[in-house]
Design a protein around this motif. Structure first.
Motif, PDB file in Angstrom:
ATOM      1  N   GLY A   1      54.374  86.884  26.291  1.00 38.21           N
ATOM      2  CA  GLY A   1      55.296  85.750  26.302  1.00 38.21           C
ATOM      3  C   GLY A   1      54.732  84.480  26.886  1.00 38.21           C
ATOM      4  O   GLY A   1      55.420  83.750  27.596  1.00 38.21           O
ATOM      5  N   ARG A   2      53.488  84.141  26.535  1.00 41.47           N
ATOM      6  CA  ARG A   2      52.839  82.980  27.159  1.00 41.47           C
ATOM      7  C   ARG A   2      52.578  81.819  26.200  1.00 41.47           C
ATOM      8  O   ARG A   2      51.931  80.844  26.570  1.00 41.47           O
ATOM      9  CB  ARG A   2      51.513  83.430  27.782  1.00 41.47           C
ATOM     10  CG  ARG A   2      51.678  84.381  28.949  1.00 41.47           C
ATOM     11  CD  ARG A   2      50.376  84.574  29.696  1.00 41.47           C
ATOM     12  NE  ARG A   2      49.508  85.581  29.094  1.00 41.47           N
ATOM     13  CZ  ARG A   2      48.178  85.541  29.126  1.00 41.47           C
ATOM     14  NH1 ARG A   2      47.542  84.525  29.691  1.00 41.47           N
ATOM     15  NH2 ARG A   2      47.461  86.510  28.591  1.00 41.47           N
ATOM     16  N   VAL A   3      53.075  81.877  24.962  1.00 39.57           N
ATOM     17  CA  VAL A   3      52.711  80.894  23.941  1.00 39.57           C
ATOM     18  C   VAL A   3      53.625  79.667  23.973  1.00 39.57           C
ATOM     19  O   VAL A   3      54.846  79.782  24.126  1.00 39.57           O
ATOM     20  CB  VAL A   3      52.741  81.546  22.536  1.00 39.57           C
ATOM     21  CG1 VAL A   3      52.606  80.489  21.433  1.00 39.57           C
ATOM     22  CG2 VAL A   3      51.620  82.582  22.415  1.00 39.57           C
ATOM     23  N   LEU A   4      53.015  78.495  23.823  1.00 37.83           N
ATOM     24  CA  LEU A   4      53.715  77.228  23.600  1.00 37.83           C
ATOM     25  C   LEU A   4      53.202  76.667  22.280  1.00 37.83           C
ATOM     26  O   LEU A   4      51.995  76.489  22.110  1.00 37.83           O
ATOM     27  CB  LEU A   4      53.419  76.238  24.728  1.00 37.83           C
ATOM     28  CG  LEU A   4      53.815  76.672  26.144  1.00 37.83           C
ATOM     29  CD1 LEU A   4      53.236  75.706  27.169  1.00 37.83           C
ATOM     30  CD2 LEU A   4      55.330  76.745  26.281  1.00 37.83           C
ATOM     31  N   ALA A   5      54.094  76.393  21.353  1.00 31.53           N
ATOM     32  CA  ALA A   5      53.698  75.942  20.016  1.00 31.53           C
ATOM     33  C   ALA A   5      53.820  74.437  19.921  1.00 31.53           C
ATOM     34  O   ALA A   5      54.923  73.896  19.790  1.00 31.53           O
ATOM     35  CB  ALA A   5      54.555  76.620  18.950  1.00 31.53           C
ATOM     36  N   GLY A   6      52.679  73.745  20.004  1.00 34.70           N
ATOM     37  CA  GLY A   6      52.659  72.300  19.862  1.00 34.70           C
ATOM     38  C   GLY A   6      52.264  71.921  18.450  1.00 34.70           C
ATOM     39  O   GLY A   6      51.149  72.205  18.017  1.00 34.70           O
ATOM     40  N   PHE A   7      53.164  71.291  17.711  1.00 34.41           N
ATOM     41  CA  PHE A   7      52.956  70.958  16.305  1.00 34.41           C
ATOM     42  C   PHE A   7      52.829  69.453  16.094  1.00 34.41           C
ATOM     43  O   PHE A   7      53.406  68.650  16.825  1.00 34.41           O
ATOM     44  CB  PHE A   7      54.132  71.437  15.444  1.00 34.41           C
ATOM     45  CG  PHE A   7      54.307  72.926  15.359  1.00 34.41           C
ATOM     46  CD1 PHE A   7      53.257  73.799  15.606  1.00 34.41           C
ATOM     47  CD2 PHE A   7      55.545  73.462  15.016  1.00 34.41           C
ATOM     48  CE1 PHE A   7      53.423  75.171  15.508  1.00 34.41           C
ATOM     49  CE2 PHE A   7      55.730  74.835  14.914  1.00 34.41           C
ATOM     50  CZ  PHE A   7      54.671  75.691  15.164  1.00 34.41           C
ATOM     51  N   GLY A   8      52.094  69.092  15.059  1.00 38.33           N
ATOM     52  CA  GLY A   8      52.025  67.721  14.587  1.00 38.33           C
ATOM     53  C   GLY A   8      51.871  67.711  13.084  1.00 38.33           C
ATOM     54  O   GLY A   8      51.607  68.763  12.470  1.00 38.33           O
ATOM     55  N   THR A   9      52.015  66.536  12.475  1.00 34.07           N
ATOM     56  CA  THR A   9      51.856  66.439  11.020  1.00 34.07           C
ATOM     57  C   THR A   9      50.425  66.171  10.610  1.00 34.07           C
ATOM     58  O   THR A   9      50.051  66.353   9.459  1.00 34.07           O
ATOM     59  CB  THR A   9      52.739  65.325  10.436  1.00 34.07           C
ATOM     60  OG1 THR A   9      52.426  64.098  11.111  1.00 34.07           O
ATOM     61  CG2 THR A   9      54.208  65.640  10.608  1.00 34.07           C
ATOM     62  N   GLY A  10      49.587  65.705  11.561  1.00 34.79           N
ATOM     63  CA  GLY A  10      48.220  65.348  11.210  1.00 34.79           C
ATOM     64  C   GLY A  10      48.148  64.016  10.505  1.00 34.79           C
ATOM     65  O   GLY A  10      49.166  63.363  10.234  1.00 34.79           O
ATOM     66  N   TRP A  11      46.906  63.620  10.164  1.00 36.78           N
ATOM     67  CA  TRP A  11      46.698  62.310   9.551  1.00 36.78           C
ATOM     68  C   TRP A  11      45.568  62.304   8.520  1.00 36.78           C
ATOM     69  O   TRP A  11      45.310  61.294   7.875  1.00 36.78           O
ATOM     70  CB  TRP A  11      46.369  61.283  10.643  1.00 36.78           C
ATOM     71  CG  TRP A  11      45.358  61.777  11.636  1.00 36.78           C
ATOM     72  CD1 TRP A  11      45.610  62.372  12.826  1.00 36.78           C
ATOM     73  CD2 TRP A  11      43.926  61.754  11.506  1.00 36.78           C
ATOM     74  NE1 TRP A  11      44.434  62.720  13.456  1.00 36.78           N
ATOM     75  CE2 TRP A  11      43.383  62.350  12.663  1.00 36.78           C
ATOM     76  CE3 TRP A  11      43.047  61.284  10.518  1.00 36.78           C
ATOM     77  CZ2 TRP A  11      42.008  62.491  12.869  1.00 36.78           C
ATOM     78  CZ3 TRP A  11      41.678  61.420  10.723  1.00 36.78           C
ATOM     79  CH2 TRP A  11      41.178  62.024  11.890  1.00 36.78           C
ATOM     80  N   SER A  12      44.885  63.444   8.351  1.00 36.20           N
ATOM     81  CA  SER A  12      43.724  63.494   7.471  1.00 36.20           C
ATOM     82  C   SER A  12      44.092  63.964   6.065  1.00 36.20           C
ATOM     83  O   SER A  12      44.515  65.109   5.871  1.00 36.20           O
ATOM     84  CB  SER A  12      42.661  64.436   8.057  1.00 36.20           C
ATOM     85  OG  SER A  12      41.640  64.682   7.102  1.00 36.20           O
TER      86      SER A  12
END
Length: 308
Positions: A114-125
């Protein structure tokens, strides 16, 4: 309450992944860092179709040549540690199939306790989107929305069902489930803050300057109040220090530029402004994993001595 400090893992091409990721992860946990982070850069186009962050004429840094896949990197770190949280800052979510990404994150969370943090982005490439073959670059916002929705469904109770633009899950048992609820952080701000307020648990801003980031935080909280959100927005601030062995002497010193003492002073300033977690990623400005561990230890010690 002390500000939590996170450390970026060694993913760039100058590192020996099989040795350095686990070595740095163990050292970071021993030093006292509360979290470890991995970022995503899928490829390095030559010649580049567009500039860095989509800005014409701005070259990509050489450090982006051969960046290790973030979830594999975190799996290595998970196996070598017991306590630290494991986050992505950031993972370009639309480059991945939503269902497969949700499964991978749930599996990593179950395996790590139980140690996960999900950091998401859309990106740019545009090159990364073309190579991934998932969704067109122009659909990246809608693609991220679907990834978040699929993750919430897959991580929730069985039977899982979902009917979206590209993903359709008939009633099914999907496991393993996360050991604890996985928090979703988004790098989005400004015009895209609505997505963050309505669908995410936290925000991953870049430390561009205290005044600027603090103003963004105030705007985000005002938007959350306007939308009727009652849950606080968690914040993990990312910095990419330009470490130098000697102090930076110029009057034009940028945030997180200079020696360990100057970087610790910057950490203390952000902590005093109420940022509850700060990530420091030194891997682009050190020679190897040995120096990375030494710098991470010195900065941590000086930051804690400064009240961070």
């Amino acid at each position: 309450m002390a500000t939590a400090l996170g450390l970026g893992l060694p993913q760039n091409h100058q590192y020996d992944l099989g040795r350095d990721v686990t070595d740095v992860a163990r050292a970071a946990e021993r030093i006292g860092y509360e979290s470890l982070w991995a970022y995503e850069r899928a490829l390095f186009p030559e010649p580049a179709t567009q500039g860095l962050y989509g800005m014409p004429g701005v070259p990509w840094p050489d450090s982006y040549r051969g960046v290790a896949e973030p979830l594999v990197t975190l799996a290595l770190a998970a196996a070598a540690t017991e306590r630290v949280r494991l986050g992505t800052s950031v993972l370009v979510a639309p480059l991945h199939g939503p269902f497969q990404l949700a499964k991978a994150l749930a599996t990593l969370d179950a395996a790590s306790g139980g140690r996960v943090l999900a950091g998401f982005g859309t990106g740019w490439s545009v090159d990364e989107y073309a190579a991934a073959g998932t969704r067109p670059f122009e659909e990246r916002g809608r693609a991220l929305d679907e990834v978040i929705a699929v993750c919430r469904a897959v991580w929730g109770p069985d039977p899982v069902t979902y009917d979206g633009e590209t993903t359709r899950i008939a009633p099914a048992v999907v496991g393993p489930k996360p050991a604890r609820p996985i928090l979703i952080f988004l790098a989005a701000g400004g015009k895209r803050a609505l997505r963050l307020v309505d669908h995410a648990d936290g925000w991953l801003p870049l430390a561009t300057g205290i005044e600027e980031v603090t103003a963004q935080r105030h705007a985000l909280r005002a938007l959350a109040a306007e939308r009727g959100r009652t849950e606080p927005i968690r914040i993990a601030l990312r910095s990419n220090p330009q470490y130098t062995p000697e102090p930076y002497e110029g009057d034009d010193r940028a945030p997180f530029q200079g020696d360990a003492e100057q970087i610790a002073e910057d950490l203390a300033a952000y902590a005093a402004n109420g940022f509850e977690e700060i990530i420091v990623d030194f891997q682009q400005s050190v020679r190897d994993a040995h120096e990375l561990k030494d710098v991470a230890a010195e900065v941590y010690e000086r930051a804690r001595a400064a009240g961070v």
